[in-house]
Design an enzyme around this catalytic site. Structure first.
Site, PDB file in Angstrom:
ATOM      1  N   CYS B  85       1.592  -6.540 -51.650  1.00 24.31           N
ATOM      2  CA  CYS B  85       2.612  -5.625 -51.137  1.00 24.31           C
ATOM      3  C   CYS B  85       3.111  -6.097 -49.777  1.00 24.31           C
ATOM      4  CB  CYS B  85       2.049  -4.203 -51.115  1.00 24.31           C
ATOM      5  SG  CYS B  85       3.312  -2.934 -50.960  1.00 24.31           S
ATOM      6  N   HIS B 194      -0.869  -3.331 -56.502  1.00 28.87           N
ATOM      7  CA  HIS B 194      -2.098  -3.289 -55.699  1.00 28.87           C
ATOM      8  C   HIS B 194      -3.381  -3.406 -56.523  1.00 28.87           C
ATOM      9  CE1 HIS B 194      -0.405  -1.873 -51.768  1.00 28.87           C
ATOM     10  NE2 HIS B 194       0.621  -1.605 -52.566  1.00 28.87           N
ATOM     11  N   GLU B 196      -6.286  -3.876 -55.447  1.00 25.74           N
ATOM     12  CA  GLU B 196      -7.432  -3.258 -54.747  1.00 25.74           C
ATOM     13  C   GLU B 196      -7.545  -1.769 -55.018  1.00 25.74           C
ATOM     14  OE1 GLU B 196      -4.583  -3.691 -53.560  1.00 25.74           O
ATOM     15  OE2 GLU B 196      -4.128  -2.433 -51.829  1.00 25.74           O
TER      16      GLU B 196
END
Ligand SMILES: Nc1ncnc2c1ncn2[C@@H]1O[C@H](COP(=O)(O)OP(=O)(O)O)[C@@H](O)[C@H]1O
Ligand SMILES: [Mg+2]
Lengths: 766, 223, 85, 85
Positions: B85, B194, B196
């Site tokens: 991002c 994302h 994560e």
């Protein structure tokens, strides 16, 4: 640069003492004649212009609660010792704090930013979010989540297209950039909010119990430090003028400079504050919100045990031409004030430096009992801080039950035309699903980051937001905010309790044990006895309701003057309930996933349609008496839901509220695209109602749950043993496309979704 | 095995990135924007967020942080680096990856559970995926529209350097639905979604993010 | 006190969602005469005293290095501010 | 084809976080000479043919009505584009 500017002479205390006759603009600053007189009496002379500025903002409705304060004794009177047990910090501080176990404390609070958001929707909403986050930070906590209860006028009114996208972008712009998950809120449309939308913002924070900080300046010689953004001319007088002024159609409004938020600066401020707390260099701390330095200095000093001395000319300015009064009133955002022991000053400054945060010692705590503020060596303020911060005027405003209420309550829903067959029931369902208040809100909520920080276990569109607090154990909290203001219009006492009951139920539905309450009381003008009566009834309803439920009110906010001309908004007491879970990974989602599970409806259904969505959407009707409140039933239901979650007896649970059972079933099916067969006959027979009432009544204390077959006996045994009313109304079925309400109608998932999605996008664009 | 996670002022998903690193058994090392020091890490994550508020262009100011003075040559030398991002935006602003990210075509911040197709499993960060595999991870940004001129796009496609493409509707107007790309060498990957936020059951849409982090462990061991 | 103004626009071939949105809204407000709208950025840099050639050169360099991204944007002008504006 | 350029800046008293961020970054890149940076918007509106006074009047109206928010912003100029830019 500053040196080149000619300083106009300032109104010093000495000068004020010698010139008692000077004509002062107290009325323009919003003070009443007797209030001005009482300021003169308190300080024994006329106030300086700086003192006048301070008193006027601090004695405004917004800061002093002068109209509402007398009713707040109801909070204390209804809080038992037992309720206080888990309450670490109660009403009166920036935000309340509760003990959630294992040494963890959680703080949460909801606040309004209604009027600024009408003037400048993006910045108004953004700074509303920024302000409540600072309140949470000032308790010593790390902010962990936000929510945004919002109310707008008619969806199709052109002004709603100006206000809503701006407000949503502002809430998102600030919250996303500061890195807090938005885990819920409300989007409600009603004509009563057309000229006065409501933008409320809630923040939750967490800390270890020993890390709680308070807003007080103690310890003679301790330094008073202002840190964060520079001070500019933002929103001068905004807090008193904006929050108290109504927007008369066409009339001239005082338009103070709008505050602009800088979420990046606040993100840095959060991390900086947490480093400061961790280093134990902060003795007292206060955020700067409404009334800026006037509020921070007087509240810190008032809460402490001595006086305070401030050199105002040290305040770092964005605009060098600001006068001292303006500096005192400025509402520049992203600022905090700390009280620090001299020996810890260097360490404090090293931490602020590392974060590139500007920090300035303005003065220190003194052994006197006055707040003394100087400007280039001359004393411009010398007052008892309590008189500014805590001893403002108190009004016993007249109250009177509005005359229209009898007619309104007599105009019930029994005469409204009801659908006569399955087709009619189905078409009302699709109409409701597409209506502004029940339609899919993802146009709004997809603009919010719900994942940042990695602890979100449940968020929109589930019943409550759930976040993990402790990564080791999974301990965390669930929060929901609710209010059906039509109920409150019909009966403010019951309406406020219904909001409380719904919020409580939502938290329990997620599997959490309700623990504490915050409220944002949005009302019309307190000078209208009818509004004041609504206010009193609502506060009483909440306070007594909380006592019955055994959960304390820990803080909140009052917003008056929400009206256009003489027309007040519906009373809108927004209630936030916070619950605790020992492990949030067991939270209960709202949608069905597994075919074969049995669907139970918990609770009794009565013919209760007044104030509900069906009457509102299908008939544009508002009248009658709202659904009855049964807090005992809510409590029992809550225990059942929490136990069922803990013991793995339910896989999904969805609260019944706006639109009743029909809407809950449709939402549970749409959530993961798994349908169900539903039968209503036994329910109708037991509760002596027809299928229409079963589907659209908004009776309270009801939830649908889906129970794995293997747990069905244990689940029903538990309900029976505890006296929880329950009925088996269906089965989750992946063969059924959508809902098959037997003997009435079937509706496909595609048709449900087509009705449900697209309403907002059609108005605001894809 | 140490994976550095850079914190710029305004980084938001740095804690999440560190959690993901720990989830696969590696050590997460905090790298501070103001230090031109990579602390001997074996790989680096540039996390999501709004570095410096992203007020100018996303990633534009972060690109000049001291830590980037150390990171840029290391990445050019083969150190595995992933930009997620805002980190992707920083990599583009640093010219470690081609193209740029502009405001979403619908002009709104958008947070959704996004389906992606994995197209390149030869990079340091994607070897544990299958070519053609579809994964669902979080997409959340306001400026995620990937743009580049036609020759650059053709080159990326021709060299197989499109690592992820959006499945289904284009969520933000990215040219050719590109969600993530890599450099010639395959050690640097940038993507808007994302991973994560998809490493733990119950706290995200899936656990489809884990292979990113297991992949890089292998890449480091095999290097 | 002088001012240097720097104008930055997206390259013509790059999609400009904001300009497009404005372009779409204008006709709804009765403005039919504009066939396209592009939105860019304007920076005003303050210097002590008069704007010198050195200031302009530094500003031009800052414009290329930081204030624009050459992959998508053009610096369309760097100039001392017109005193009449 | 003509162009009308509209410049919009935040009012001077309004906080400008964008300009502040740029202003903070410039010294780190070695540009010390700029004491303040403010960031605004630049709109380029295209018209068929030459820019007429009617175009300018319409653009000025659009600038007040749509392109700026008078609560926080000023329209600092509306002009036909300098052909040399
Ligand atoms: N409706 C309410 N219910 C309970 N407490 C309230 C309510 N409104 C205000 N309070 C409490 O009164 C105190 C002062 O409120 P407020 O001025 O909003 O705080 P702050 O100065 O931090 O913004 C706070 O502790 C707040 O929680
Ligand atoms: Mg406060």
């Amino acid at each position: 640069m500053t040196a080149q500017i000619d300083r106009p002479t300032v109104d010093t205390v000495g000068h004020a003492a010698q010139t008692p006759e000077v004509d002062q603009p107290w009325a323009a600053l919003g003070l009443k004649a007797d209030e001005y007189a009482s300021i003169r009496e308190i300080i024994g002379r006329r106030p300086t212009s700086a003192e006048l500025a301070m008193y006027s903002v601090m004695w405004s409705e917004h800061c002093s609660y002068k109209s509402s304060k007398v009713h707040f004794s109801l909070w204390g009177e209804n809080t038992t010792d037992e309720m206080r047990e888990k309450l670490l910090v109660g009403i009166g501080e920036n935000a309340g704090v509760v003990d959630i176990g294992d040494g963890w404390a959680v703080t949460f609070k909801v606040e309004s930013h209604n009027h600024p958001s009408y003037v400048e929707p993006y910045q108004g909403a953004a700074t509303g979010v920024g302000g409540i986050i600072r309140d949470i930070m000032s308790m010593g906590a790390r902010p962990i989540a936000i929510m945004d209860p919002l109310r707008f006028g008619n969806l199709n009114h052109p002004d709603t297209q100006r206000v809503l996208p701006g407000v949503v972008a502002g809430v998102g712009g600030y919250g996303n950039c500061i890195g807090l998950p938005n885990i819920g809120g409300e989007v409600v449309f009603d004509d009563c909010y057309q000229g006065n939308p409501l933008v409320n913002a809630l923040c939750v924070g967490a800390m270890r119990i020993e890390d709680i900080h308070l807003a007080k300046a103690s310890g003679v010689g301790n330094k008073v430090i202002l840190f964060g953004a520079k001070t500019g001319g933002d929103g001068i007088g905004g807090v008193s003028v904006l929050a108290s002024e109504t927007f008369d159609a066409g009339g001239p409004t005082k338009r103070p400079a709008v505050q602009v938020g800088d979420p990046f600066a606040e993100k840095v401020l959060i991390e900086c504050c947490l480093d400061l707390y961790a280093a134990h260099v902060v003795d007292g701390i206060q955020d700067l919100g409404g009334a800026g330095l006037s509020c921070a200095t007087s509240e810190l000093a008032s809460n402490g045990d001595g006086g305070m001395q401030i050199e105002l000319d040290r305040v770092p300015l964005r605009d060098a031409s600001l006068r001292p009064e303006e500096i005192l009133m400025s509402e520049s955002q992203e600022r905090m004030m700390a009280v620090v022991e001299p020996g810890k000053l260097d360490e404090f400054m090293a931490i602020t430096d590392r974060w590139d945060v500007e920090a300035t010692v303005l003065g220190e705590v003194t052994d006197g009992d006055h707040l003394v503020i100087t400007w280039h060596g001359e004393v411009i303020v010398d007052v008892p801080p309590r008189s500014v911060a805590h001893e403002g005027p108190t009004y016993h405003r007249p109250l009177e039950r509005p005359a229209y209420l009898d007619d309104l309550q007599a105009n019930g829903t029994d005469t409204l035309g009801r659908p006569v067959d399955g087709n009619g029931l189905k078409s009302d369902l699709l109409t409701l699903l597409a209506s502004p208040n029940l339609c899919d809100k993802s146009w709004v909520t997809d603009q919010y980051d719900r994942y940042v920080l990695g602890n979100t276990a449940l968020a929109m569109p589930d019943d409550a937001g759930v976040v993990r607090v402790d990564e080791e154990t999974g301990r965390g909290v669930a929060v929901s905010t609710d209010c059906n203001s039509r109920f409150a219009k019909l009966d403010p006492y019951t309406g406020a309790q219904l909001a409380l009951a719904e919020s409580y139920r939502n938290v329990a539905t997620a599997g959490a044990t309700p623990l504490a309450v915050t409220d944002c009381l949005n009302f019309g003008s307190p000078e209208d006895p009818g509004v004041m009566w609504q206010f009193r009834e609502s506060v009483k309803g909440i306070a007594e309701g909380c006592k019955t439920l055994g959960i304390p009110v820990t803080g909140g906010n009052v917003s008056f003057y929400n009206q256009t001309g003489d027309i007040a908004i519906h009373p809108t007491p927004v209630i936030g309930v916070l619950g605790v879970m020992d492990d949030v990974s067991r939270r209960t989602p709202s949608g069905w996933k597994t075919a074969g599970q049995v669907i139970y409806l918990l609770g009794m259904t009565r013919n209760e349609l007044a104030g509900g969505e069906w009457a509102h959407v299908v008939h544009g009707h508002l009248g009658g008496l709202p659904p009855a409140v049964d807090l005992g039933a809510e409590q029992l239901l809550g225990e059942i839901l929490v136990n069922a979650s803990r013991d793995g007896l339910v896989d999904a649970a969805h609260d019944l509220s706006d639109g009743g059972l029909a809407i809950a079933l449709a939402e549970a099916a749409m959530r993961y695209g798994v349908g169900a067969r539903i039968w209503l006959d036994e329910l109708c027979e037991r509760d002596a109602i027809d299928a229409f009432t079963a589907l659209y009544s908004e009776s309270t204390a009801r939830v649908i749950v889906s129970v794995p077959r293997s747990e069905e006996v244990r689940f029903t045994d538990m309900c029976t043993a505890r006296g929880q009313v329950h009925a088996r109304i269906g089965v989750v079925d992946d063969e059924t496309d959508g809902l098959d309400v037997q003997g009435q109608f079937t509706v496909s998932l595609a048709d449900l979704r087509e009705a449900h999605t697209g309403t907002l996008a059609a108005v605001f664009g894809g | 095995m140490k994976v550095g996670v850079v914190t710029f002022p305004g980084s938001l998903d740095d804690r999440d990135a560190a959690r993901a690193v720990r989830a696969v058994g590696a050590e997460a090392v905090t790298l501070w924007h103001g230090d031109a020091d990579l602390k001997g890490v074996d790989a680096v994550i540039l996390p999501g967020g709004f570095s410096y508020g992203d007020y100018l262009r996303c990633g534009a100011i972060a690109r000049f942080a001291p830590v980037m003075d150390a990171l840029i040559p290391a990445a050019q030398g083969g150190l595995p680096v992933i930009g997620i991002c805002n980190g992707f935006q920083v990599l583009c602003e640093s010219h470690l990856l081609p193209g740029a990210l502009i405001r979403n075509d619908h002009r709104k911040f958008n947070c959704v559970d996004q389906r992606l197709v994995v197209e390149n499993t030869q990079t340091a960060w994607t070897s544990d995926f299958e070519v053609g595999q579809e994964i669902t991870i979080v997409l959340k940004n306001g400026e995620g529209g990937f743009v580049a001129d036609e020759p650059t796009l053709d080159r990326l496609e021709g060299e197989g350097r499109v690592v992820f493409r959006y499945a289904g509707d284009n969520p933000n107007g990215s040219y050719r639905k590109i969600a993530g790309i890599t450099n010639e060498r395959g050690n640097i990957v940038g993507l808007m979604p994302h991973p994560e936020h998809a490493v733990e059951e119950g706290y995200g849409p899936s656990t489809d993010g884990l292979p990113f982090f297991t992949s890089v462990l292998k890449a480091v061991v095999n290097a | 006190m002088g001012h240097v103004v720097i104008d930055v626009m997206l390259k013509p071939e790059i999609l400009d969602p904001q300009g497009q949105a404005v372009g779409g809204a204008l006709p709804r407000l009765g403005f039919e005469q504009f066939t396209e709208v592009r939105q860019g950025k304007r920076f005003v840099l303050t210097v002590d005293g008069e704007v010198t050639d050195e200031h302009l050169a530094a500003a031009a360099e800052a414009a290329e290095k930081l204030l624009s991204n050459p992959v998508i944007e053009d610096v369309v002008s760097v100039r001392a501010e017109d005193p009449d504006q």
